[in-house]
Design a protein around this motif. Structure first.
Motif, short mmCIF file in Angstrom:
data_model
loop_
_atom_site.label_atom_id
_atom_site.label_comp_id
_atom_site.label_asym_id
_atom_site.label_seq_id
_atom_site.Cartn_x
_atom_site.Cartn_y
_atom_site.Cartn_z
N ALA A 129 0.10 2.84 5.44
CA ALA A 129 0.39 2.81 4.01
C ALA A 129 -0.28 3.98 3.29
O ALA A 129 0.26 4.52 2.31
CB ALA A 129 -0.08 1.49 3.40
N SER A 165 2.17 7.07 3.37
CA SER A 165 3.56 6.66 3.10
C SER A 165 4.49 7.85 2.94
O SER A 165 5.67 7.79 3.31
CB SER A 165 3.61 5.78 1.85
OG SER A 165 3.12 6.48 0.71
N GLY A 209 6.34 2.35 3.63
CA GLY A 209 5.82 1.54 2.55
C GLY A 209 4.49 2.08 2.06
O GLY A 209 3.76 2.73 2.81
N ASP A 210 4.19 1.78 0.79
CA ASP A 210 2.95 2.31 0.20
C ASP A 210 1.86 1.26 0.10
O ASP A 210 0.81 1.50 -0.49
CB ASP A 210 3.22 2.92 -1.17
CG ASP A 210 3.89 1.94 -2.12
OD1 ASP A 210 4.08 0.76 -1.75
OD2 ASP A 210 4.22 2.35 -3.26
N ARG A 234 3.85 -4.05 2.75
CA ARG A 234 5.20 -3.50 2.92
C ARG A 234 5.37 -2.84 4.28
O ARG A 234 6.44 -2.95 4.90
CB ARG A 234 5.48 -2.50 1.80
CG ARG A 234 5.67 -3.16 0.44
CD ARG A 234 5.75 -2.14 -0.67
NE ARG A 234 5.96 -2.78 -1.97
CZ ARG A 234 5.80 -2.18 -3.14
NH1 ARG A 234 5.45 -0.90 -3.18
NH2 ARG A 234 6.00 -2.85 -4.26
N ASN A 271 7.89 -4.42 8.09
CA ASN A 271 8.88 -3.77 8.95
C ASN A 271 8.90 -4.36 10.35
O ASN A 271 9.95 -4.41 11.00
CB ASN A 271 8.59 -2.27 9.05
CG ASN A 271 8.92 -1.51 7.79
OD1 ASN A 271 10.08 -1.20 7.53
ND2 ASN A 271 7.89 -1.19 7.01
#
Length: 510
Positions: A269, A272, A278-279, A283, A287
């Motif tokens: 993250a 990203s 994702g940040d 997130r 995945n």
């Protein structure tokens, strides 16, 4: 200490209050005094292992060991060994045997990695590599064309039932191929430790020094238990809890594997812009279960391969076990995500190499050794697999919340659930005062730190060096091209040089 069912030790020693016969009394003298003929290591044009050893100046030999140490006059097996001679004969201390883990891994050239870690201390020892019985060049087993079974069984009942069929087919293939029915009961860790002592005696050495990692660490602990009087400077790296069965050890690792995935997600993250996954850690992590679900429903096509949930689970476990793999895992998740939505993707080299290995014929050379040892050991360090297949499904479903990525992998059914051969003897119970050095990464999620602590308590003469890493295997990282931990390497090398353990357990920073 467990009482052995037969008199097995090369040298006489008291076991459980009983005197184990000497080598002459037990019929082992023809093995312990056999001639050792050293030759070139390369056997054929495509023998990379042999060429690597030859280029390093090593020589190789073949020894004979009993198939059954309870019947040393019966059938024998071949055990292949290699030797890198001590650079300074005047300082030569003896031999140091090495094992890279597994079970199921050949180790003929592992001494090369160990030599890198030992630096100048390697000048004091002949470094001995060997392929354990039934692996590599040591009377290898075959199960025919079989699949890799130690993989996710999925979260759908249909996937689980398919995994059951795979495990049953592997068991059938291994047990019915050739004369495996005569061989498989003798594939235990205890017998491999006995082979190690035959190697020691055949090399005319009074004692044996040793370095083993992962399963090789467990093997080293068994050796000290069976042969305390011939154990010299013993180093075991990344070990397990001797009170847990192999099935239980897998589930023990699940929580730490999920934590490792969290660490990877946080690292990714923070990058990203580079990986686009994702940040936030949440997130990024999301995945992974999405990819597993997709791969179970419909395998992902990438670079000519079809990646199902089984392949993906093994890759994820391998990657998350080393923090050094974070970038590779991020690239691979990105590649698989893009391929899953229909984009034409060339997998990165590390992912491509993994897929080539685990979808090719080489798998059939890995499976026999892994399966044979796991099913021959009655308890520790492998075995104890439930025979009720519904137990695996129940555990699979129970772990879905706490181990959403790795639970279905760590509850995978084993061919041992379908094994016909009972163990020939109880597993070796660990508990002794032999001085030795243990090394462990604190955030190891393959063999969790709690397991090493449990073994440390059983090995009351041991010292534990702890390294603040997410890694599996500490001491030979340099030989694998990974950053070394100087604190841990220095502690191991000081012990191998002087024979003196640290005065107390040692903590090493990253």
């Amino acid at each position: 200490m467990r009482v052995l069912g037969t008199a097995l030790a090369v040298a006489g020693l008291a076991v459980g209050g009983l005197l184990v016969p000497t080598e002459h009394e037990s019929g082992l003298v023809r093995f312990t005094h056999q001639p050792v003929v050293w030759t070139a290591c390369a056997r054929e044009s495509d023998d990379d292992t042999g060429r690597r050893l030859d280029q390093a100046g090593a020589r190789c030999a073949e020894l004979r060991v009993p198939l059954d140490y309870g019947d040393p006059g019966g059938r024998t097996l071949k055990v292949a060994i290699s030797r890198l001679k001590a650079a300074d004969p005047a300082r030569r201390r003896g031999v140091l045997l090495t094992n890279p883990g597994g079970p199921g891994s050949p180790g003929l050239d592992f001494g090369l990695d160990v030599r890198t870690a030992m630096r100048d201390v390697a000048d004091d020892y002949d470094l001995i590599g060997f392929d354990p019985r039934f692996m590599g060049r040591s009377s290898p087993l075959s199960c025919g064309q079989v699949s890799w079974w130690l993989a996710s069984s999925g979260v759908r009942r249909s996937s689980f039932d398919a995994a059951v069929r795979t495990a049953r087919d592997v068991a059938q293939g291994c047990q019915e191929h050739g004369d495996n029915a005569r061989l498989l009961p003798h594939a235990s860790t205890s017998n491999t430790a006995r082979d190690m002592d035959v190697i020691r005696a055949a090399l005319d050495e009074r004692t044996l020094s040793y370095y083993g990692v992962s399963y090789g660490a467990d093997l080293g602990a068994v050796y000290t238990q069976l042969f305390p009087d011939t154990s010299d400077r013993i180093v075991i790296d990344s070990s397990t809890n001797p009170a847990r069965t192999q099935y239980e050890l897998g589930q023990d690792a699940g929580e730490t594997q999920e934590t490792g995935l969290d660490e990877w997600a946080a690292w990714t993250a923070g990058r990203s812009a580079e990986y686009g996954l994702g940040d936030t850690a949440e997130r990024v992590r999301a995945n992974v279960p999405r990819l597993l679900e997709r791969a179970e429903r419909d395998p992902i096509k990438i670079g000519g391969y079809r990646v199902d949930h089984r392949l993906l689970s093994v890759f994820l476990r391998n990657m998350v076990s080393q923090e050094d793999n974070d970038a590779t895992l991020a690239r691979s998740v990105r590649d698989l995500r893009d391929a899953a939505v229909g984009r034409r993707v060339t997998p990165n080299p590390e992912l491509a190499a993994f897929l080539k290995t685990f979808t090719g014929p080489l798998v059939s050379t890995f499976v026999p050794g892994v399966t044979a040892v796991m099913c021959a050991d009655a308890g520790w360090p492998a075995g104890g697999w439930p025979r009720d297949r519904e137990r695996y499904w129940h555990d699979n479903q129970a772990l879905r919340r706490s181990q959403p990525v790795f639970g279905a992998l760590n509850t995978a059914i084993s061919p041992c659930a379908f094994w016909k051969f009972p163990p020939r003897e109880p597993a070796t119970t660990i508990g002794n005062r032999v001085p030795l050095l243990m090394v462990q990464a604190r955030r190891d999620n393959n063999t969790p730190y709690s397991g090493a602590q449990a073994l440390h308590q059983k090995l009351t003469g041991s010292r534990l060096v702890t390294v603040d890493l997410r890694a599996h295997g500490v001491y030979t990282r340099g030989g694998e091209g990974l950053p070394v931990n100087a604190c841990a390497d220095d502690a191991v090398n000081a012990y191998l040089r002087t024979g003196t353990l640290p005065p107390k357990d040692l903590n090493c920073a990253k």
